[in-house]
Design an enzyme around this catalytic site. Structure first.
Site, PDB file in Angstrom:
ATOM      1  N   SER A 544       0.843  -1.190   0.000  1.00 18.98           N
ATOM      2  CA  SER A 544       0.000   0.000   0.000  1.00 18.98           C
ATOM      3  C   SER A 544       0.884   1.249   0.000  1.00 18.98           C
ATOM      4  O   SER A 544       1.701   1.415  -0.905  1.00 18.98           O
ATOM      5  CB  SER A 544      -0.957  -0.039   1.197  1.00 18.98           C
ATOM      6  N   ASP A 630      -9.483  -3.732  -5.783  1.00 19.79           N
ATOM      7  CA  ASP A 630      -8.970  -2.853  -4.732  1.00 19.79           C
ATOM      8  C   ASP A 630      -9.548  -1.454  -4.919  1.00 19.79           C
ATOM      9  O   ASP A 630      -9.429  -0.850  -5.975  1.00 19.79           O
ATOM     10  CB  ASP A 630      -7.438  -2.808  -4.810  1.00 19.79           C
ATOM     11  N   HIS A 664      -8.188  -4.921  -1.433  1.00 22.23           N
ATOM     12  CA  HIS A 664      -6.930  -4.369  -0.945  1.00 22.23           C
ATOM     13  C   HIS A 664      -6.153  -5.365  -0.087  1.00 22.23           C
ATOM     14  O   HIS A 664      -4.928  -5.386  -0.103  1.00 22.23           O
ATOM     15  CB  HIS A 664      -7.227  -3.099  -0.138  1.00 22.23           C
TER      16      HIS A 664
END
Length: 691
Positions: A544, A630, A664
């Site tokens: 991320s 995501d 995600h």
């Protein structure tokens, strides 16, 4: 093109003009997930990755079986008391998801029931079986799991694609059947009124920002009532019920500013009232405690202080715990006779107990020099027992109950590690790197005892460094497979995280963001100088915003690393933060700056964004992992990054793996997650010659 050849994405010039700067983005078209060419490119990359890693299949299977054999598959969490029941989650061998259950509490017994071998407890009532809900779906996640105050109703929400858009339902636990109340497209979280007649929930706007709180009257099918709407695109909203079950709190937060509004839980139709109007740069959170609201805040207190105000007439704040620079107050949990404050100091977490009956406050002591501690679920208000979670890099996750009067700790459970696991075989260390500006940066290290310090050992260096999120020491069963093969694991606690307090965060954001990257490089260089490893033996890893870190250090110091694992990486940061229609962009301006409005921010972000700074240099081997659904870091960021890498540095070894049905967090089932970890670990071992 065959799967043995790297895919080459088509190049379609797209012009970006900002602050007089013109940039041609030839892979802009990959942002359209509905374009068949986009899907074809992702599938071609997956085929290439499959072919390029086919030789690792036996190792992947070995690693998966090691994770599986060390994990107690049929297991049960420590039951948590709420009213007349003990609540817990258990898992069963061969099943992907948890089963949420409860048993009635024995009269006069305060200790949780014995959990034995992890099989169902006598008198078990299954509240929700994740496996039954998931069915044949490739992905499944719960968004909320929320019991009414009387324990008769369960609000739960489900997501079957990974896009974090949930469907909310209510189960009547007296009949075991779902009520007809069904609400689509809700966000995480919910809260019940005191009598269970009303359920509050949140929804998102087009940019995936939770901006509205709604009130649903149970049993009705008409439009729900809008309770609160936040028009400022920088702010997210949430809803919760206080532990005392007296108030509903609407939490409104940007990256740097907060406001909390309150509704009496026994009067759910009341208009929300603000505890304190928002002031730019002032953050606060609220906990109810008897006649007062406790307020944890940073008003004139960089590392936060604790104050209180009246429940009946919120106004001036009275200090309860003064600000102490270097001691970052994280959270306060209020109970009838005690306050429990979670904090961090000198790079470690801690817990302080504040008795309210005259005894002196005390800090709970822990035996290891490197550890992480924090509150577990504590659902009861009138109690003298506080449940906490403790772990280190060599100590498996452990659940303790602390007697708040005496400070005595009772171990309720330590996560089982099957096989021949012995923590004495491993050692953990805290070392400090010196950054370019002289700042000391902590590094947490774990290794098998006896690993040579002659530079020959391979090393995984993990980093994040954003949003004041701290990568505190944690235990990992999959990591044992690396440690046992001689790999050293280290965490670089770089600026932008919160490990060393609020200043640590402030010095790694906005126009100081590059400190995050230079800190990480300094940590890599320290590990080499200290004899732990050599540059070509270091695999950097992050996800991320930590994936942004991975892309930045690959550009900045490619020779300092032998490989890079970038998971759901935020590598096209400038283009994303320039587009306010994308999820999260406007809320992120207080973290990165606003490049739309400020030429200085634009130039600064352009100077470090990975996608903007690729060069024809030998990059370390790169494995990028992403998910099509995501909604936080969109799949096109790593797809564009890899596409450009292929033509900018054609000699570099780059792989892209896209989960076509996840979000995600990657695969949702535990076995699928283990296989994903085995895939990454096998690639890593291959790059350091241990495959």
């Amino acid at each position: 093109m065959t799967s043995e050849q790297p895919p080459v994405a088509k190049r379609v010039p797209h012009e970006r003009v900002q602050h007089g700067d013109t940039v041609i983005d030839e892979y802009f078209w990959l942002q359209n997930r509905d374009d068949p060419d986009t899907v074809a490119y992702l599938e071609a990359e997956n085929a290439f990755t499959t072919a390029a890693t086919a030789h690792l299949e036996p190792l992947r299977e070995t690693l998966f079986n090691e994770i599986k054999s060390r994990t107690k598959e049929t297991d049960l969490s420590v039951p948590t008391r709420k009213g007349g029941h003990w609540y817990y989650t258990r898992t069963e061998e061969g099943r992907q998801y948890g089963i949420h259950c409860r048993v009635r509490a024995a009269e006069g017994r305060d200790a949780p029931p014995e959990i034995g071998d992890g099989t169902p407890l006598p008198g078990e009532e299954v509240l929700l079986d994740g496996n039954a809900l998931a069915g044949d779906s490739d992905f499944f996640a719960l968004g909320t799991f929320d019991l009414s105050v009387d324990g008769n109703l369960l609000a739960y929400s489900t997501d079957f694609s990974g896009d974090e858009r949930f469907t909310l339902r209510v189960k009547d636990l007296s009949t075991g059947e779902d009520r007809p109340d069904v609400i689509e497209n809700v966000f995480y979280g919910s809260a019940w009124s005191a009598d269970g007649s009303t359920l509050f929930y949140t929804t998102v706007d087009d940019a995936w920002r939770p901006n509205r709180v709604w009130r649903h009257a149970m049993g009705t099918t008409g439009d729900d009532a809008l309770v609160f709407e936040e028009p400022d695109e920088r702010f997210w909203v949430g809803i919760e019920l206080t532990r005392s079950e007296r108030f509903l709190l609407i939490d409104v937060n940007s990256k740097v500013t907060s406001e909390v509004l309150v509704i009496p839980a026994d009067a759910p139709l009341s208009e929300p009232r603000s505890i304190a109007p928002r002031r730019q740069g002032v953050e606060y959170s609220v906990e109810h405690h008897g006649h007062r609201f406790l307020i944890l805040h940073n008003d004139g207190a960089e590392d936060f202080a604790l104050s209180y105000t009246s429940v009946d007439a919120p106004g001036d704040w009275t200090a309860l715990i003064e600000h102490h620079p270097g001691t970052r107050l994280l959270q306060v949990d209020a109970f009838s006779g005690h306050l429990v404050v979670s904090l961090r100091r000198d790079g470690l977490t801690g817990i302080r107990v504040v008795p309210l009956h005259g005894a002196a406050p005390y800090d709970i002591a822990f035996p290891e020099p490197l550890y992480s501690v924090g509150p577990e679920a504590n659902l009861e208000y009138d109690t003298t027992s506080f449940r906490l979670h403790y772990t280190s890099m060599v100590t498996p996750d452990s659940v303790f109950d602390c007697n708040l009067d005496s400070g005595a700790l009772t171990l309720r459970k330590q996560k089982p590690v099957l096989g021949e696991f012995d923590p004495a075989r491993y050692e953990q260390h805290r070392e400090w790197a010196i950054a370019d500006d002289g700042t000391r940066v902590p590094i947490s290290i774990v290794a098998r005892k006896g690993v040579p310090r002659d530079g020959s050992a391979p090393l995984t260096l993990y980093g994040y460094g954003s949003y004041e999120t701290s990568m505190d020491p944690w235990f990992s069963i999959p990591r044992l497979s690396l440690l046992d093969r001689g790999v050293v694991f280290a965490v670089a606690h770089v600026r932008g995280g919160g490990e060393m307090g609020r200043r640590w965060y402030d010095e790694g954001k906005l126009l100081a963001k590059k400190n995050t990257f230079t800190d990480f490089v300094a940590c890599a260089e320290h590990m080499v100088k200290a004899g732990w490893t050599a540059p070509d033996r270091i695999i950097a890893r992050g996800g991320s915003a930590g994936g942004l870190l991975m892309g930045a250090i690959a550009n900045m110091a490619p020779g300092a690393f032998g490989g890079v694992v970038a998971q759901v990486p935020f590598v096209d940061a400038l283009n994303t933060i320039l587009d306010p229609s994308l999820p999260l962009t406007v809320t992120e301006w207080e973290e990165w700056g606003n490049p739309l409005a400020d030429p200085e921010v634009y130039a600064y972000m352009k100077s470090y964004t990975p996608y903007e700074n690729l060069a024809d240099v030998p990059y370390p081997a790169i494995l990028a992992v992403t998910s099509l659904n995501d909604t936080r870091v969109l799949f096109h960021e790593p797809a564009k990054w890899v596409a450009r890498l292929r033509v900018t540095s054609p000699a570099s070894h780059v792989l892209l793996k896209t989960e076509m049905g996840a979000g995600h967090g990657g695969p949702s089932g535990r076995y699928d997650a283990w296989r994903e970890e085995a895939f990454i670990a096998a690639w890593l071992l291959d790059k350091v010659g241990l495959a």
